[in-house]
Design an enzyme around this catalytic site. Structure first.
Site, PDB file in Angstrom:
ATOM      1  N   SER A 139       0.821  -1.218   0.000  1.00 46.28           N
ATOM      2  CA  SER A 139       0.000   0.000   0.000  1.00 46.28           C
ATOM      3  C   SER A 139       0.852   1.265   0.000  1.00 46.28           C
ATOM      4  O   SER A 139       2.042   1.244   0.334  1.00 46.28           O
ATOM      5  CB  SER A 139      -0.930  -0.006   1.215  1.00 46.28           C
TER       6      SER A 139
HETATM    7  N1  SAM Z   1      -0.603  -5.033   4.052  1.00 44.93           N
HETATM    8  C1  SAM Z   1       0.102  -5.364   2.861  1.00 44.93           C
HETATM    9  C2  SAM Z   1       1.536  -4.905   2.879  1.00 44.93           C
HETATM   10  O1  SAM Z   1       1.939  -4.249   3.857  1.00 44.93           O
HETATM   11  O2  SAM Z   1       2.259  -5.208   1.924  1.00 44.93           O
HETATM   12  C3  SAM Z   1      -0.583  -4.899   1.603  1.00 44.93           C
HETATM   13  C4  SAM Z   1      -1.872  -5.558   1.407  1.00 44.93           C
HETATM   14  S1  SAM Z   1      -2.426  -5.709  -0.266  1.00 44.93           S
HETATM   15  C5  SAM Z   1      -3.058  -4.116  -0.541  1.00 44.93           C
HETATM   16  C6  SAM Z   1      -3.852  -6.722   0.086  1.00 44.93           C
HETATM   17  C7  SAM Z   1      -3.504  -8.141   0.458  1.00 44.93           C
HETATM   18  O3  SAM Z   1      -4.680  -8.766   0.960  1.00 44.93           O
HETATM   19  C8  SAM Z   1      -3.033  -8.987  -0.712  1.00 44.93           C
HETATM   20  O4  SAM Z   1      -1.794  -9.575  -0.434  1.00 44.93           O
HETATM   21  C9  SAM Z   1      -4.136 -10.035  -0.857  1.00 44.93           C
HETATM   22  O5  SAM Z   1      -3.683 -11.276  -1.321  1.00 44.93           O
HETATM   23  C10 SAM Z   1      -4.649 -10.114   0.566  1.00 44.93           C
HETATM   24  N2  SAM Z   1      -6.000 -10.658   0.682  1.00 44.93           N
HETATM   25  C11 SAM Z   1      -7.050 -10.502  -0.161  1.00 44.93           C
HETATM   26  N3  SAM Z   1      -8.115 -11.167   0.302  1.00 44.93           N
HETATM   27  C12 SAM Z   1      -7.748 -11.764   1.447  1.00 44.93           C
HETATM   28  C13 SAM Z   1      -8.410 -12.613   2.381  1.00 44.93           C
HETATM   29  N4  SAM Z   1      -9.687 -12.985   2.216  1.00 44.93           N
HETATM   30  N5  SAM Z   1      -7.715 -13.039   3.457  1.00 44.93           N
HETATM   31  C14 SAM Z   1      -6.417 -12.694   3.637  1.00 44.93           C
HETATM   32  N6  SAM Z   1      -5.728 -11.904   2.787  1.00 44.93           N
HETATM   33  C15 SAM Z   1      -6.389 -11.443   1.708  1.00 44.93           C
END
Ligand code: SAM
Length: 219
Positions: A67
């Site tokens: 992000s």
């Molecule tokens: N917090 C992260 C970082 O510091 O790099 C960035 C997050 S990225 C915007 C969103 C993440 O949420 C992705 O890696 C995606 O695979 C994960 N995600 C999406 N749906 C999810 C779910 N149902 N449970 C867990 N993770 C999920």
């Protein structure tokens, strides 16, 4: 190529620009110290390293992103983390947000639905010495009931509605910070669980996150 210091200035500048929406002129000093201490270049793929300190989201593989630093700092500030807190993050991604939280609280549990990303983040966090973070591959919609209740929960992917299991896993008066909405534009919300188990919702800012996937995905 921007420096870490320039990124901190860019975050502060954007806080100033958005102060009317976020209701504050600056973010907590503790939060900014944590952002200063975590080397973002360690959390991005090699080809993205020249951009690691841009105040922008970057691709990390598997169709996912790390992000924007301003949003990471803002969401961390809105969570209001305390040194004794046990925090749950949904959406580990690169592990960057978890690393920042780990400097501010006692323990971070973080869930990632894509196994490859979860494994990479776990290895990275271990290599960099973030020993108070535990990573799990699972659908974060359901939270981490074995470790609940939490002093705060942060979701870093957009949920179409507030996941009920996450509310259940919050302590009374604790906060859930998440981007809420089914489209490509969502609203950053702070949800507070009251003593009577009802919730209070504060709308903060328009944001654009990748969607929460899994059983309760909207896309
Ligand atoms: N917090 C992260 C970082 O510091 O790099 C960035 C997050 S990225 C915007 C969103 C993440 O949420 C992705 O890696 C995606 O695979 C994960 N995600 C999406 N749906 C999810 C779910 N149902 N449970 C867990 N993770 C999920």
């Amino acid at each position: 190529m921007k420096s870490h210091r320039e990124m901190l200035r860019d975050i502060q500048r954007e806080v100033g620009i958005t102060r009317r929406w976020i209701g504050k002129e600056s973010l907590s000093g503790r939060v900014m110290e944590a952002v200063k201490a975590v080397p973002r270049h360690e959390f991005v793929p090699d080809e993205q390293r020249p951009y690691a300190y841009d105040n922008a989201p970057l691709v990390i593989g598997c169709g996912q992103t790390i992000s924007q630093p301003y949003i990471v700092a803002l969401m961390t500030d809105l969570l209001d983390p305390k040194p004794e807190d046990i925090i749950l993050e949904v959406g580990t991604g690169s592990g960057y947000q978890a690393a920042i939280l780990s400097r501010l609280v006692k323990k971070v549990y973080t869930i990632e639905v894509i196994e490859e990303l979860a494994q990479q983040a776990e290895a990275r966090l271990e290599r960099l010495g973030y020993t108070n973070v535990e990573v799990q591959t699972a659908d974060g919609y359901f939270g981490w009931p074995e470790q609940a209740p939490f002093d705060g929960i942060m979701v870093t992917a957009a949920a179409p509605s507030i996941p009920e299991p996450l509310i259940e896993q919050l302590k009374p008066e604790a906060r859930l910070v998440l981007p809420l909405g089914a489209g490509f534009q969502q609203e950053l919300r702070v949800v507070t669980k009251k003593e009577n188990n009802e919730i209070d919702t504060q709308r903060v800012l328009g944001v654009s996150f990748v969607p929460l996937t899994g059983e309760h995905s909207s896309r």
